[in-house]
Write a protein that holds these residues in place. Structure first.
Motif, PDB file in Angstrom:
ATOM      1  N   LEU A 173      82.319  35.324 -12.201  1.00  0.00           N
ATOM      2  CA  LEU A 173      82.588  36.328 -11.175  1.00  0.00           C
ATOM      3  C   LEU A 173      81.543  36.220 -10.065  1.00  0.00           C
ATOM      4  CD1 LEU A 173      83.464  39.422 -13.409  1.00  0.00           C
ATOM      5  CD2 LEU A 173      85.038  38.081 -12.007  1.00  0.00           C
ATOM      6  N   PRO A 174      81.845  36.741  -8.864  1.00  0.00           N
ATOM      7  CA  PRO A 174      80.849  36.676  -7.776  1.00  0.00           C
ATOM      8  C   PRO A 174      79.575  37.409  -8.172  1.00  0.00           C
ATOM      9  CG  PRO A 174      83.015  37.370  -6.942  1.00  0.00           C
ATOM     10  CD  PRO A 174      83.105  37.387  -8.438  1.00  0.00           C
ATOM     11  N   ARG A 175      78.434  36.747  -7.987  1.00  0.00           N
ATOM     12  CA  ARG A 175      77.157  37.410  -8.282  1.00  0.00           C
ATOM     13  C   ARG A 175      76.911  38.558  -7.303  1.00  0.00           C
ATOM     14  NH1 ARG A 175      73.866  35.036 -11.890  1.00  0.00           N
ATOM     15  NH2 ARG A 175      74.419  32.936 -12.600  1.00  0.00           N
ATOM     16  N   GLY A 199      87.065  38.128 -20.102  1.00  0.00           N
ATOM     17  CA  GLY A 199      88.505  38.081 -19.895  1.00  0.00           C
ATOM     18  C   GLY A 199      88.845  37.337 -18.633  1.00  0.00           C
ATOM     19  N   GLY A 200      90.097  37.448 -18.216  1.00  0.00           N
ATOM     20  CA  GLY A 200      90.586  36.640 -17.125  1.00  0.00           C
ATOM     21  C   GLY A 200      90.767  37.353 -15.805  1.00  0.00           C
ATOM     22  N   ASP A 201      90.250  38.578 -15.648  1.00  0.00           N
ATOM     23  CA  ASP A 201      90.359  39.271 -14.359  1.00  0.00           C
ATOM     24  C   ASP A 201      89.284  38.743 -13.408  1.00  0.00           C
ATOM     25  OD1 ASP A 201      92.158  40.670 -15.857  1.00  0.00           O
ATOM     26  OD2 ASP A 201      91.472  42.649 -15.251  1.00  0.00           O
ATOM     27  N   TRP A 202      89.634  38.623 -12.123  1.00  0.00           N
ATOM     28  CA  TRP A 202      88.631  38.215 -11.140  1.00  0.00           C
ATOM     29  C   TRP A 202      88.977  38.788  -9.777  1.00  0.00           C
ATOM     30  CZ3 TRP A 202      92.907  35.069 -11.312  1.00  0.00           C
ATOM     31  CH2 TRP A 202      93.317  34.437 -10.139  1.00  0.00           C
ATOM     32  N   TYR A 203      88.010  38.742  -8.899  1.00  0.00           N
ATOM     33  CA  TYR A 203      88.151  39.230  -7.529  1.00  0.00           C
ATOM     34  C   TYR A 203      87.203  38.423  -6.658  1.00  0.00           C
ATOM     35  CZ  TYR A 203      83.995  41.585  -9.221  1.00  0.00           C
ATOM     36  OH  TYR A 203      82.771  41.823  -9.800  1.00  0.00           O
ATOM     37  N   ASP A 204      87.446  38.417  -5.362  1.00  0.00           N
ATOM     38  CA  ASP A 204      86.562  37.672  -4.463  1.00  0.00           C
ATOM     39  C   ASP A 204      86.794  38.109  -3.026  1.00  0.00           C
ATOM     40  OD1 ASP A 204      84.539  35.907  -3.939  1.00  0.00           O
ATOM     41  OD2 ASP A 204      85.530  34.171  -4.839  1.00  0.00           O
ATOM     42  N   LEU A 205      85.754  37.992  -2.238  1.00  0.00           N
ATOM     43  CA  LEU A 205      85.805  38.236  -0.795  1.00  0.00           C
ATOM     44  C   LEU A 205      85.299  36.969  -0.135  1.00  0.00           C
ATOM     45  CD1 LEU A 205      86.334  40.582   1.296  1.00  0.00           C
ATOM     46  CD2 LEU A 205      83.864  40.945   1.266  1.00  0.00           C
ATOM     47  N   ILE A 206      86.163  36.318   0.668  1.00  0.00           N
ATOM     48  CA  ILE A 206      85.870  34.970   1.161  1.00  0.00           C
ATOM     49  C   ILE A 206      85.905  34.967   2.686  1.00  0.00           C
ATOM     50  CG2 ILE A 206      86.535  32.552   1.068  1.00  0.00           C
ATOM     51  CD1 ILE A 206      88.141  33.252  -1.483  1.00  0.00           C
ATOM     52  N   PRO A 207      84.801  34.650   3.352  1.00  0.00           N
ATOM     53  CA  PRO A 207      84.828  34.550   4.819  1.00  0.00           C
ATOM     54  C   PRO A 207      85.632  33.337   5.260  1.00  0.00           C
ATOM     55  CG  PRO A 207      82.683  33.896   3.961  1.00  0.00           C
ATOM     56  CD  PRO A 207      83.466  34.408   2.797  1.00  0.00           C
ATOM     57  N   LEU A 208      86.453  33.527   6.299  1.00  0.00           N
ATOM     58  CA  LEU A 208      87.268  32.460   6.869  1.00  0.00           C
ATOM     59  C   LEU A 208      86.868  32.241   8.317  1.00  0.00           C
ATOM     60  CD1 LEU A 208      90.781  33.544   5.505  1.00  0.00           C
ATOM     61  CD2 LEU A 208      89.182  31.925   4.463  1.00  0.00           C
ATOM     62  N   SER A 209      87.474  31.240   8.944  1.00  0.00           N
ATOM     63  CA  SER A 209      87.183  30.977  10.350  1.00  0.00           C
ATOM     64  C   SER A 209      87.726  32.104  11.223  1.00  0.00           C
ATOM     65  CB  SER A 209      87.818  29.641  10.758  1.00  0.00           C
ATOM     66  OG  SER A 209      89.233  29.724  10.675  1.00  0.00           O
ATOM     67  N   GLY A 210      87.184  32.192  12.434  1.00  0.00           N
ATOM     68  CA  GLY A 210      87.658  33.197  13.375  1.00  0.00           C
ATOM     69  C   GLY A 210      87.318  34.612  12.960  1.00  0.00           C
ATOM     70  N   ASP A 211      86.266  34.777  12.156  1.00  0.00           N
ATOM     71  CA  ASP A 211      85.820  36.094  11.685  1.00  0.00           C
ATOM     72  C   ASP A 211      86.828  36.756  10.762  1.00  0.00           C
ATOM     73  OD1 ASP A 211      83.323  37.121  11.958  1.00  0.00           O
ATOM     74  OD2 ASP A 211      83.842  38.602  13.472  1.00  0.00           O
ATOM     75  N   MET A 231      90.336  31.595 -15.683  1.00  0.00           N
ATOM     76  CA  MET A 231      90.030  32.383 -14.489  1.00  0.00           C
ATOM     77  C   MET A 231      89.043  31.642 -13.600  1.00  0.00           C
ATOM     78  SD  MET A 231      87.228  34.360 -13.363  1.00  0.00           S
ATOM     79  CE  MET A 231      86.489  35.314 -14.670  1.00  0.00           C
ATOM     80  N   GLY A 232      88.021  31.034 -14.205  1.00  0.00           N
ATOM     81  CA  GLY A 232      87.045  30.302 -13.419  1.00  0.00           C
ATOM     82  C   GLY A 232      87.664  29.150 -12.657  1.00  0.00           C
ATOM     83  N   ARG A 233      88.604  28.468 -13.287  1.00  0.00           N
ATOM     84  CA  ARG A 233      89.297  27.358 -12.615  1.00  0.00           C
ATOM     85  C   ARG A 233      90.118  27.867 -11.441  1.00  0.00           C
ATOM     86  NH1 ARG A 233      92.087  23.966 -17.451  1.00  0.00           N
ATOM     87  NH2 ARG A 233      92.632  22.579 -15.710  1.00  0.00           N
ATOM     88  N   LEU A 234      90.805  28.994 -11.644  1.00  0.00           N
ATOM     89  CA  LEU A 234      91.644  29.534 -10.575  1.00  0.00           C
ATOM     90  C   LEU A 234      90.801  30.053  -9.414  1.00  0.00           C
ATOM     91  CD1 LEU A 234      94.437  31.415 -12.561  1.00  0.00           C
ATOM     92  CD2 LEU A 234      94.442  29.091 -11.652  1.00  0.00           C
ATOM     93  N   ARG A 235      89.695  30.709  -9.743  1.00  0.00           N
ATOM     94  CA  ARG A 235      88.842  31.234  -8.676  1.00  0.00           C
ATOM     95  C   ARG A 235      88.273  30.092  -7.838  1.00  0.00           C
ATOM     96  NH1 ARG A 235      83.057  32.823  -8.583  1.00  0.00           N
ATOM     97  NH2 ARG A 235      82.802  33.895  -6.599  1.00  0.00           N
ATOM     98  N   THR A 236      87.859  29.006  -8.510  1.00  0.00           N
ATOM     99  CA  THR A 236      87.358  27.853  -7.776  1.00  0.00           C
ATOM    100  C   THR A 236      88.452  27.243  -6.909  1.00  0.00           C
ATOM    101  OG1 THR A 236      85.777  27.374  -9.546  1.00  0.00           O
ATOM    102  CG2 THR A 236      86.285  25.586  -8.027  1.00  0.00           C
ATOM    103  N   ALA A 237      89.667  27.173  -7.449  1.00  0.00           N
ATOM    104  CA  ALA A 237      90.788  26.623  -6.675  1.00  0.00           C
ATOM    105  C   ALA A 237      91.085  27.488  -5.461  1.00  0.00           C
ATOM    106  CB  ALA A 237      92.015  26.507  -7.564  1.00  0.00           C
ATOM    107  N   VAL A 238      91.052  28.809  -5.633  1.00  0.00           N
ATOM    108  CA  VAL A 238      91.319  29.705  -4.504  1.00  0.00           C
ATOM    109  C   VAL A 238      90.289  29.494  -3.400  1.00  0.00           C
ATOM    110  CG1 VAL A 238      91.317  32.119  -3.775  1.00  0.00           C
ATOM    111  CG2 VAL A 238      92.556  31.450  -5.827  1.00  0.00           C
TER     112      VAL A 238
END
Length: 537
Positions: A173-175, A199-211, A231-238
């Protein structure tokens, strides 16, 4: 002994074992003190106690095994020690008289704990009053210490595995969630009941281009280390796919292929959303996942009724795209079904309850809409605690993992965005440089003028030579200066390895050298090449 045996069989952690001993051993003997030590790295560490002040426990913690103490004596001989008075303690252990006098007790039964044929630690059952231990009491306490030793050995193994599992979960999960100019967030992850607590729940906030910012929450069906690894594989893929600036439907399409390749028994729900602060639109797709709850500054709470596509691994792309127009500020509340669904509550009732809780809690949180990030992050943390405590007051009510993810979004101010349409001919570069000088002067960023002029000249020159119009230049002032050039071509820009004799081919090398980072994203009718420059201190 029968009651203690049942309690120890149900105890999972070291703390559970100590509590079972305190509950079932102390009262029958009219004892009022308990300390449990375990051997760790050549010393005795206190792992649990009852009836002692913390000051005294600090005195007898981390004891070297070489010390001459009753607790080390019983480990060396495997024989219990029964001491009925402070005077007897001081007579037997004169060098430890200060410890005996510091103790609030006056009689002790020091018992070795043996498991699998070796000493693993010791415990003391103590009494405020002096006493004489009968043969029956000595026999019974010795037998009880054997039961406790076996239970503690099992619990210690569990604690080690549990710590490893938690370390795995924390690593997946995100530190720390990023604090971005247009979004900040808080989250909670609650594993299902007892067990590995992964378990397999995850969340993330990812900065993209253009703010812009991507928000993702997902749930691999099942519970345990296998699901956590998936879950770790999917989060990395996302994260990898998000760096390519793919729209939500395409990203979930690739993610669906990945889950399908894992096998027929793997499924996952996912919500992937992209928030554009300049247009204040949130575009998202649902793969078997609950929709978000939206909170407006005026207190309005909405939960759009949307039909979700099937979960990843069972879906047939394309995924349906949903779009919401948000106010200047808003809260987006995402969750997995473990938070809102239980044996006594279906998903619809749970989402309705979530809306009510949020509607009641948000007006009570001061400074939420103050505009200061330090304030709103703390407010989001408080809101997470309120929601979790209201929806899951007792974790035994659910056997599923639960995740809560709350994001505070902000639109970009109109005076931080500057847009200019340019002709599809060589004059465009000169007009762009003139526009850059004028706009950066308005923003007080004159120190970046020369660099930005070079960047837009190269980007627009590439459009003129290798792409097609219409051409548009957009500047964004945020935590960096963002320069975007739009054109009507889907051709991919690539850095060339120009030789010394080549007269061209170094444009994108120059762009990469002058900007902090750069890239391209593709639109329905063209593409955008963007650069970011750090603002002057």
């Amino acid at each position: 002994m029968g009651e203690l045996t049942v309690a120890l069989a149900e105890a999972v952690t070291t703390r559970d074992v100590v509590q079972a001993v305190a509950d079932h051993v102390l009262p029958p003997f009219r004892a009022d003190g308990l300390v449990v030590w375990l051997i760790e790295g050549g010393r005795l560490d206190v792992v649990g106690a009852a009836g002692y002040p913390q000051e005294f426990l600090s005195l007898v913690d981390r004891l070297p095994l070489t010390e001459t103490l009753p607790v080390t004596d019983v480990l060396g001989t495997g024989t219990p020690r029964f001491i009925g008075s402070e005077a007897e303690y001081c007579r037997r252990y004169p060098t430890m008289e200060s410890v005996g006098k510091a103790s609030p007790k006056n009689a002790w039964a020091f018992l070795p704990m043996i498991a699998s044929g070796r000493s693993i630690g010791s415990c003391v059952v103590s009494f405020t009053r002096e006493r004489v231990f009968s043969d029956e009491e000595r026999t019974l306490l010795t037998a009880l210490s054997g039961l406790v030793g076996q239970a503690l050995e099992r619990a210690r193994l569990y604690d080690v595995e549990h710590a490893r599992a938690q370390e795995l979960q924390r690593g997946l999960l995100p530190r720390e969630l990023p604090r971005l100019p247009v979004a900040c967030a808080a989250a909670r992850y609650l594993p299902a009941g007892r067990g590995e607590e992964v378990g397999g729940d995850w969340y993330d906030l990812i900065p993209l281009s253009g703010d812009r910012v991507a928000m993702v929450i997902g749930d691999v069906m099942g519970h345990g280390i296998t699901e956590a690894a998936t879950m770790g594989r999917l989060r990395t893929a996302v994260r990898t796919l998000a760096d390519l600036d793919l729209p939500p439907d395409e990203l979930l399409g690739h993610l669906n292929d990945l889950v399908s390749d894992l096998g027929d028994d793997f499924y996952a729900t996912c919500l992937y959303a992209v928030f554009d602060p300049t247009t204040r639109t949130c575009t998202f797709c649902l793969a078997g996942h609950p929709p978000p709850v939206i909170v407006h500054p005026d207190g309005t709470v909405l939960c759009p009724h949307l039909a979700a596509d099937p979960p990843l691994g069972a879906a047939e792309p394309p995924f349906e795209i949903h779009e919401l127009h948000l106010p200047e500020e808003s809260l987006l509340v995402f969750c997995t079904d473990g938070l809102v669904e239980s044996a006594t509550r279906d998903v619809d009732k749970g989402l309705a309850q979530l809306r009510r809780i949020v509607a009641q809690a948000v007006p009570r949180i001061p400074h939420l809409w103050s505009g200061r990030q330090g304030d709103d992050v703390g407010c989001l943390e408080d809101l997470c605690d309120t929601v979790v405590s209201a929806l899951l007051p007792a974790r035994e009510q659910t056997d599923d993992d639960a995740a809560l993810f709350i994001v505070h979004t902000r639109g970009t101010a109109a005076d931080d965005v500057a847009t200019c349409s340019l002709p599809d001919d060589p004059r465009a570069a000169g007009q762009a440089r003139k526009y850059v000088r004028k706009q950066l002067a308005v923003w007080g960023l004159d120190d970046l003028t020369i660099t930005t002029e070079l960047l837009v000249s190269e980007l627009i020159g590439n459009v003129i030579r290798h792409a097609k119009g219409p051409i548009c230049l957009r500047l964004l002032r945020s935590r960096s200066l963002i320069c975007e050039v739009y054109d009507g071509s889907l051709s991919t820009p690539r850095i060339r390895h120009a030789s010394y004799t080549d007269e061209g081919g170094r444009g994108l090398q120059l762009v990469a050298a002058l900007s902090r980072r750069w890239g391209a994203r593709y639109l329905q009718d063209g593409k955008c090449i963007w650069t970011e420059q750090s603002l002057p201190c």
